[in-house]
Design an enzyme around this catalytic site. Structure first.
Site, PDB file in Angstrom:
ATOM      1  N   LYS A   1       0.803  -1.222   0.002  1.00 42.01           N
ATOM      2  CA  LYS A   1       0.233  -0.047   0.233  1.00 42.01           C
ATOM      3  C   LYS A   1       1.211   1.098  -0.084  1.00 42.01           C
ATOM      4  CE  LYS A   1      -4.246   2.062   2.957  1.00 42.01           C
ATOM      5  NZ  LYS A   1      -4.571   1.887   3.911  1.00 42.01           N
TER       6      LYS A   1
ATOM      7  N   SER B   1      -9.446  -0.482   6.694  1.00 40.02           N
ATOM      8  CA  SER B   1      -9.003   0.382   6.244  1.00 40.02           C
ATOM      9  C   SER B   1      -8.359  -1.435   5.231  1.00 40.02           C
ATOM     10  CB  SER B   1      -7.959   1.024   5.794  1.00 40.02           C
ATOM     11  OG  SER B   1      -8.801   2.358   6.067  1.00 40.02           O
TER      12      SER B   1
ATOM     13  N   SER C   1      -9.487   2.153   3.023  1.00 41.17           N
ATOM     14  CA  SER C   1      -8.531   2.590   1.887  1.00 41.17           C
ATOM     15  C   SER C   1      -7.671   1.188   1.468  1.00 41.17           C
ATOM     16  CB  SER C   1      -7.801   3.702   3.214  1.00 41.17           C
ATOM     17  OG  SER C   1      -6.897   3.624   4.538  1.00 41.17           O
TER      18      SER C   1
END
Lengths: 480, 478
Positions: A76, A175, A151
């Protein structure tokens, strides 16, 4: 080559010489190219990947094989990666090449993993739909009209679409878990303190926790083993026994909290009930538990996360790195224009609400009150773990929703996190894993465990996944 | 006419002498190339985290023990939020309501010999900011983050100082204490101790405090006194002309010797303090406190008492010696060699101090080791050498080094105390100066000094002065 092969399968394929790390890297790079429309990646480091793959092939030939040697994974874009753009999906850091590796990145490298790229995400991890990214939204590979969740949406979608063997993500209020659920993959938010936060760009320091998104509980465990452990660079990291995904299974009491199940839509209830029956059929027993402060969790979460974010993001001032406004007249302008231009609207909303919650005259009513309720929520769980070994809940009130459905309605968007924020506030480990489909979209369930109970969660997850195939479903490969 | 009284409280920022910074591994050395002592944590790169330096905690505990304060069994760090270019994170890590050191006292001896205990409200740990440099680049500001993250102990006094001189004495005493404790290098000109003063005035005898002003960043004993005297006069003038003192921050301009308004506190900033979630609460177990306690040196107050009551020094001598902890340590080392303490004090405050002054050096690099000075003084005491010879040996030791006994032997400086030899010298001198002998015999006793001088001259200063006196008196009367 099978793009949906597990880490275990890739491991034996590499070790047996069925394919080389170089071939595997090329295979995934080609797939990433072909799936560009999903917008899963902010950065793909083709050159670095191929160089690393060559080294991996050498290591395999020399029998210097780590658990992840030659396995392409993606990080990420919240994790600092030395020499690679680390943007946190923000214009603010659109020019930031990290000079160091996050502890998580470093540990995965040491385990042999190859960083294939950096995945798209909500800006500064603030969002539940991956629509707040400066680099544009990520599409859900199951239905390109839908969001992948957020997210860690890029990571979840990349695993689902077979663009990487596994990915890292970060979870502050859901997330990892919610996008895992929306994309039909397995995601783990570890106990707060199990995985070092050093080098993972801070959103809300008391809640942030890095973790894996993978094809199975077993793969998630393999990644977690490489990521976890005490880090002297993170004062909040804990000394704990390593996670054991093969811990002996036993008959568990599975807590069913009415607060999470009562308001669930009929279609999701049907899927979750089925999952519960499967678990019971494995010899476990469902018991009712009460988590009475659940309905306050989302509000508490948004006060605390916003408060912490408002000061964590103060360093982005245009002075030392990151976006700086062109030709400011004075210092005040430099700050104001750089931050106005550099941050997107959701980030600004959180900074403003967080600043408000910490201001003189409001601190007691918001921040302090939220901390008090946070303690109650934590205590709810500690009490519940007196009755049950783990707690079974839905991950999200819905399956993946359409893009732009909620983005203009922050309150509804925040309500998406209703089932994931409580475990975050309590610092508990929680596993999100696929347990069915509804209207052809994946549905996830959540196991919440006691502090440092990852072994329990992953062992149960592995057991469930050996009995079911929901985790093995994958979206149609539209370029096959 | 109203008689006015000043009420002053000081906040002193003490840079702790740790090798690395309070939350990062970067070095704290002063005067390095800009930003060479600033690592990823100090420049607040995305993703970095603070890790508390335990040495800073130990130093704060040491200070707490020295002022007999309560050490918190648990304390925490808070974020103080504000934007400034040399504050890289956009917040300073400090301690708001759980300081590591609680209430304590510091006894101050004032010029008139009186001693008063000044209350210390608290002392807390925090990080220093960097520096903005406005002069180096035309139209631009440079940022040097070498200082960012240097540990500070902020020591807050009660408003119990009643004149500029008292405030200066407190600052001086604090300086002596932190340097004795070796938790600060005490270099005021490098900003190692920086003082903010809160000051108000009120009619003498009044109980209620007047409106105060805060004078920022006064960094020398002299300037503290001058800034406060200026500010006291200014506030009195304001009140006596019917005006009101305004709550504000003022800056002292040492070149003009005046304070100037910097900003009004009316529009006071909201720092949005809250507990720093990156740092766990600091637990301070008793064992840690005890392990610091055993490293405690003798404190200035105890030292002063010992010098006066055990070693027989005067208030003045004791005060001068403890002013400089290194000087006091030097004195202790000399006195330990069973040297007469009074003699040692005389020499250290006299000859040694003068030579240091002359060569513009300090006790850090004093060229004569304490054992050599001790030996020298012992040789005076045991009458191996005369005081006069001792001064010349001292100069030799200072400039060329060597050992006292070696110099005495190699240069034949041993005191001449052979009676027969001295008698010979005396009788020669008596026959050389008949006129002076006559004067003495007529009762001009003072002329004895002349004869002593002549004997010393003839013996190169080596003659035992006591013996010379005796023989001279006897021979002159004969």
């Amino acid at each position: 080559m099978n793009p949906y092969a597990s880490v275990t399968q890739l491991r034996s394929g590499l070790d047996n010489g069925d394919f080389s790390a170089d071939e595997l890297a090329h295979f995934y790079l080609d797939r990433i190219d072909a799936a560009e429309d999903l917008n899963c990646f902010i950065t793909v480091d083709a050159e670095g990947v191929l160089a690393a793959a060559k080294r991996a092939d050498k290591a395999i030939a020399d029998k210097r094989i780590g658990p992840l040697t030659g396995i392409p994974i993606a990080h990420k874009d919240i994790f600092c990666t030395r020499g690679l753009l680390t943007s946190c999906a923000s214009r603010m850091l659109n020019n930031f090449v990290a000079p160091y590796d996050a502890t998580v990145v470093d540990r995965l490298k040491r385990a042999g993993a190859i960083t294939i790229g950096k995945t798209n995400m909500d800006e500064f991890a603030m969002g539940s739909s991956n629509e707040t990214s400066f680099y544009g939204p990520v599409k859900n590979p199951w239905d390109r009209e839908c969001v992948p969740g957020g997210s860690s949406g890029g990571s979840a979608a990349a695993v689902a679409a077979g663009l990487a063997a596994a990915c890292t993500g970060s979870d502050t209020g859901g997330s990892i878990r919610q996008p895992a659920s929306f994309c039909g993959v397995t995601g783990l938010k570890p106990t707060y303190g199990r995985v070092s936060r050093y080098g993972m760009i801070a959103f809300a320091s008391s809640l942030d926790q890095g973790g894996p998104l993978a094809r199975s509980a077993s793969d998630a465990g393999t990644l977690l083993n490489a990521m976890e452990g005490y880090d002297p660079n993170d004062s909040t990291s804990a000394i704990a026994d390593p996670t054991d995904i093969f811990s002996s299974s036993r008959a568990l009491k599975i807590g069913i909290p009415s607060q999470y199940w009562n308001d669930l839509s009929p279609s999701l209830t049907k899927v979750l009930e089925e999952a519960r029956r499967t678990l019971e059929s494995l010899g476990h027993r469902a018991v009712p538990v009460e988590l009475p402060h659940t309905n306050a969790a989302t509000a508490v979460y948004y006060v605390i996360a916003g408060a912490e974010a408002s000061t964590n993001l103060s360093r982005y001032d245009g002075i030392r790195y990151g976006h700086r406004a062109a030709s400011p007249e004075n210092l005040e302008d430099l700050y104001q224009f750089s931050r106005s231009e550099g941050f997107g609207s959701e980030v600004k909303r959180r900074i403003l609400t967080g600043t408000y919650a910490l201001s003189v005259g409001y601190y007691d009513a918001y921040y302090l009150k939220a901390q008090q309720i946070r303690r109650l929520i934590r205590q709810d769980f500690l009490d519940a773990f007196g009755e049950a070994d783990i707690i079974l809940t839905p991950v999200s009130p819905s399956t993946a929703f359409k893009r732009e459905a909620l983005i203009e309605d922050p309150i509804s968007m925040y309500q998406q996190d209703i089932y994931t924020t409580p475990a975050s506030l309590a610092g508990l480990p929680a596993l999100s894993l696929p347990c069915g489909v509804s209207d052809q979209m994946p549905v996830g369930m959540q196991f919440i465990g006691p502090h440092f109970g990852e072994s329990l969660l992953l062992t149960l997850g592995r057991e469930y996944q050996s009995e079911t195939d929901w985790h093995a479903l994958h979206p149609a490969d539209n370029h096959d | 006419m109203t008689e006015w009284e000043a009420v002053i409280g000081l906040e002193v920022h003490v840079q702790l002498a740790t090798r690395s910074k309070i939350f990062s591994r970067a070095a704290t050395t002063f005067g390095e190339y800009p930003n060479s002592n600033a690592n990823a944590v100090d420049i607040a790169l995305p993703g970095v985290l603070p890790v508390l330096n335990e040495e800073a905690v130990r130093m704060a505990i040491k200070f707490g023990l020295a002022i007999d304060a309560e050490i918190a069994s648990s304390c925490r760090f808070d974020r103080k939020n504000y934007f400034y270019p040399d504050l890289p994170k956009g917040y300073q890590i400090s301690q708001l309501d759980q300081p590591i050191v609680g209430r304590g006292t510091l006894p101050i001896s004032f010029g008139d010999g009186s001693i008063r205990e000044i209350g210390i409200t608290r002392a807390h740990l925090e990080e220093d900011a960097g520096k903005s440099i406005h002069t180096a680049y035309d139209g631009l500001t440079g940022i040097d983050l070498n200082r960012a993250g240097t540990p500070l102990l902020e020591i807050v006094s009660e408003p119990e100082l009643y004149s500029a001189a008292e405030a200066a004495a407190y600052f001086r005493e604090l300086h002596g204490l932190v340097t004795t404790l070796e938790i600060c290098d005490g270099n005021l000109n490098e900003g190692s101790m920086r003082c903010d003063a809160n000051i108000s005035i009120r009619p003498k005898g009044a109980v209620i405090l007047g409106e105060r002003t805060e004078i920022k960043n006064v960094n020398s004993f002299r300037f503290v006194e001058r800034a406060l005297n200026y500010e006291i006069d200014r506030q009195i003038a304001v009140l006596e002309s019917g005006g009101k003192v305004v709550l504000e921050t003022r800056l002292y301009d040492s070149e003009r010797d005046e304070t100037r308004s910097m900003r009004s506190k009316e529009s006071s900033d909201d720092y949005r303090y809250f507990p720093d979630p990156d740092l766990l609460p600091v637990e301070i177990p008793d064992e840690l406190i005890e392990s610091v306690r055993v490293t405690m040196p003798e404190l200035p107050t105890a030292k002063r008492n010992r010098y006066i009551h055990e070693l027989g020094l005067t208030d003045y001598e004791a005060g001068r010696l403890i002013e400089d902890p290194l000087g006091a340590r030097y004195f202790d080392a000399v006195a330990e060699l069973s040297v007469d303490a009074k003699l040692a004090a005389n020499w250290i405050l006299g000859d040694v101090a003068a030579a240091l002054n002359r060569d513009e050096i300090s006790f850090v690099n004093v060229p004569i080791a304490p054992d050599q000075l001790g030996t020298l003084l012992n040789r005076i005491q045991d009458e191996t050498i005369t005081g006069k010879i001792a001064k010349s040996i001292f100069e030799l030791l200072w400039t060329k080094g060597g050992s006292v006994d070696g110099i005495i032997e190699s240069q034949g400086l041993r005191q001449l105390d052979n009676t027969r030899e001295l008698e010979g010298v005396v009788s020669q001198i008596i026959s050389d100066f008949p006129d002076q002998v006559g004067q003495f015999r007529e009762g001009k006793e003072k002329i004895l000094g002349f004869f002593v001088g002549q004997v010393m001259k003839a013996t190169n200063g080596k003659a035992n002065p006591k013996q010379v006196n005796e023989i001279l008196r006897r021979e002159l009367r004969a």
